[in-house]
Design a protein around this motif. Sequence first.
Motif: not given
Length: 225
Positions: A75-104
């Motif tokens: 994604l980064a090599s094709r010019g994705a912005a940080i907003q786009e990178l992190n939208t994908v990251r949090k969709t695929l993460s247990l802790l991102k996208g509010g995951g840490l707060a939900r676990l706590a």
Amino acid sequence: MLLKPHSRIQVIEGAKNNLPDPEALRGASAIRELAEGLTADDLLLVLISGGGSALLPAPIPPILLEEKEKLTKMLASRGAAIQELNTVRKTLSLLKGGGLARLAYPAQVVSLILSDVIGDPLDIIASGPTAASSHSVQDCLHILAKYNLLHSLPSSVEAVLSISPTKPTAAEDYSHVCNVIIGSNTLALAEAKRQAEGLGYATLILSAAVCGDVGRYQPELVPTA
């Protein structure tokens, strides 16, 4: 970091060159275990800054760390912005996208945040481990399609996307969380303005949202003589 003998502080260094690695994954696992063991009598203090996405990798199984890292690099090599990178990251993460707060939950969570993203969107800074996500799986799919990656995804990523929630998380699920921006471009500009005015200068903040490829804005050198 040098700690005193028998210190209760645990330091796990990882994400060399701002890339998730096994040490960062080990740190994320330790943080997840800590959060899951909290009660209503506990307070979880979280310090968040730019680079947090790489420091807190916790791919949703069966996604492997290497697979998620490869997708992020593509994604980064094709010019994705940080907003786009992190939208994908949090969709695929247990802790991102509010995951840490939900676990706590039900512990109280206080996050002190240093923003490196224009506009200070809480769910994008470090991929928002303690903030309700404003994005859905459709947003993630749109980004992957935009960069022609939908048909080259690992089967593990396809499996996770197929069962991801279709709606953003509800803000009311985060009533136990207090997110505080303690540093940002906007705050830095405001303080610089205040200091300059204290020295007698007339000041004007032109913008707190200038962004883009700096290589495109090289000033022309004009001969002075």
